[in-house]
Design a protein around this motif. Sequence first.
Motif, PDB file in Angstrom:
ATOM      1  N   ARG A  64      57.532   5.511  15.974  1.00 56.54           N
ATOM      2  CA  ARG A  64      58.879   5.374  16.534  1.00 56.54           C
ATOM      3  C   ARG A  64      59.853   4.982  15.421  1.00 56.54           C
ATOM      4  N   PHE A  65      60.910   5.766  15.247  1.00 60.48           N
ATOM      5  CA  PHE A  65      61.941   5.485  14.251  1.00 60.48           C
ATOM      6  C   PHE A  65      63.213   5.024  14.955  1.00 60.48           C
ATOM      7  N   VAL A  66      63.846   4.016  14.379  1.00 61.19           N
ATOM      8  CA  VAL A  66      65.149   3.547  14.849  1.00 61.19           C
ATOM      9  C   VAL A  66      66.088   3.554  13.656  1.00 61.19           C
ATOM     10  N   ALA A  67      67.118   4.407  13.712  1.00 60.29           N
ATOM     11  CA  ALA A  67      68.125   4.469  12.653  1.00 60.29           C
ATOM     12  C   ALA A  67      69.159   3.380  12.922  1.00 60.29           C
ATOM     13  N   ASP A 118      74.073  -8.016  17.579  1.00 68.49           N
ATOM     14  CA  ASP A 118      73.402  -6.775  17.192  1.00 68.49           C
ATOM     15  C   ASP A 118      71.999  -7.062  16.668  1.00 68.49           C
ATOM     16  N   MET A 119      71.906  -8.037  15.792  1.00 72.92           N
ATOM     17  CA  MET A 119      70.602  -8.367  15.207  1.00 72.92           C
ATOM     18  C   MET A 119      69.653  -8.917  16.266  1.00 72.92           C
ATOM     19  N   ALA A 120      70.176  -9.715  17.198  1.00 71.25           N
ATOM     20  CA  ALA A 120      69.342 -10.254  18.270  1.00 71.25           C
ATOM     21  C   ALA A 120      68.834  -9.129  19.177  1.00 71.25           C
ATOM     22  N   ALA A 121      69.686  -8.117  19.423  1.00 68.90           N
ATOM     23  CA  ALA A 121      69.272  -6.984  20.246  1.00 68.90           C
ATOM     24  C   ALA A 121      68.166  -6.192  19.552  1.00 68.90           C
ATOM     25  N   SER A 149      64.929  -8.100  19.906  1.00 66.86           N
ATOM     26  CA  SER A 149      64.341  -7.889  21.230  1.00 66.86           C
ATOM     27  C   SER A 149      63.653  -6.531  21.306  1.00 66.86           C
ATOM     28  N   LEU A 150      64.285  -5.510  20.742  1.00 64.36           N
ATOM     29  CA  LEU A 150      63.698  -4.173  20.729  1.00 64.36           C
ATOM     30  C   LEU A 150      62.414  -4.154  19.909  1.00 64.36           C
ATOM     31  N   ALA A 163      59.682 -10.797  14.472  1.00 61.41           N
ATOM     32  CA  ALA A 163      59.344 -10.085  15.706  1.00 61.41           C
ATOM     33  C   ALA A 163      58.249  -9.049  15.485  1.00 61.41           C
ATOM     34  N   GLY A 164      57.726  -8.964  14.267  1.00 63.93           N
ATOM     35  CA  GLY A 164      56.614  -8.055  14.005  1.00 63.93           C
ATOM     36  C   GLY A 164      56.890  -6.974  12.979  1.00 63.93           C
ATOM     37  N   LEU A 165      57.945  -7.115  12.201  1.00 64.54           N
ATOM     38  CA  LEU A 165      58.290  -6.113  11.201  1.00 64.54           C
ATOM     39  C   LEU A 165      58.114  -6.666   9.787  1.00 64.54           C
ATOM     40  N   THR A 166      57.914  -5.765   8.848  1.00 63.90           N
ATOM     41  CA  THR A 166      57.757  -6.126   7.441  1.00 63.90           C
ATOM     42  C   THR A 166      58.791  -5.386   6.622  1.00 63.90           C
ATOM     43  N   ASP A 167      59.467  -6.099   5.735  1.00 68.35           N
ATOM     44  CA  ASP A 167      60.404  -5.460   4.826  1.00 68.35           C
ATOM     45  C   ASP A 167      59.611  -4.836   3.681  1.00 68.35           C
ATOM     46  N   THR A 168      59.753  -3.540   3.477  1.00 64.47           N
ATOM     47  CA  THR A 168      58.938  -2.841   2.482  1.00 64.47           C
ATOM     48  C   THR A 168      59.204  -3.338   1.069  1.00 64.47           C
TER      49      THR A 168
END
Length: 342
Positions: A216-219, A235-238, A241-242, A271-276
Amino acid sequence: MTGTVTDAPHEADRRRPPGRRGRAWGLLGCGITLAVPAALLVVRLTGLDTGTPLAVPMALFPVSTVLGALVLGVMAAVPALRSRWAVAAVAALVVAHVTLLAPRFMSDHRRVPAESVELRVATVNADGGAADARALVELVRTERIDVLAVEQMPSGGVDALDKAGLGALMPHQELHPEYDSSVYSRHPLSHAGTTQVDTAWPQTTAEVAVGGHRVRFVAVHTYYPLGDAKRWTRDMAALTSLARRSGPDTVFLGDFNASLDHTPMRELLAAGLTDTHAELGRGWAPTWPVGHALVPPLIQLDHVLHGSGLVGVSVGERTVPGTDHRAVVAVLALPPAKGGAG
């Protein structure tokens, strides 16, 4: 004699060594300079940048660390400014900064299975369509990009990219110039559309099936804190949540108008993401502003974030003429899926 006694103190003042005055002015200058890294350290530790104008200077936290280190070097090198307590205090300030920054400069060294499938992705803020369309298409061609996210690309810019040949390279497209972001892909897209979350404008999203995974990609393009810090925070909080509702095979990429030192960005990563960039030990890769003769890129606003189902292999920045943002190109690995794509 009375006149002699009365004038003596003034004569002594005039004879006071100029070095003392220089030392006082020097220490005052150092103190004023250090107020910036000290204040930003407080903001970084307390999260005061959330929803406040303090989010704007917070983007310069790494720069302020360099500033503090330079002052420490000057104080240690100039005997007139050398003071045990002053040097110790400045050293403590610099160490605190470095402690917060150091993890992003150490690679995670995650093992990538030999049979993994690589996915080459890129993001660029087109600066309202000012980006050179031919140069962007050439970037896609030379870097063999699989999925491209473009932000701030109006309808005219979309047409220019099509005329430059992007459609031939990336025939699968989810275009939303009216909502500020679009996704281009070499691979077929599914479940494409826009997000239904509380951002200033919808974010474009789509899925790509590759290597037994559905990614799943989110631009991403958020509001900017200089314009409205509260709107940017929402925006960042939304997005956070996503991200919590997204699976491990997720990529958020784009212009977040945020650095890794902003509290809302750190919450998004949690929230479960990693900055590359940080994953690969490249924790300060400024992408903005570009194209100014007197001001070099100082702030990293553009990121490729991914879920736990992907592993960063490489990441870098590329200059695209016309836009004030550098493009980010990343190679992500997809370990073999245990089941089918579904």
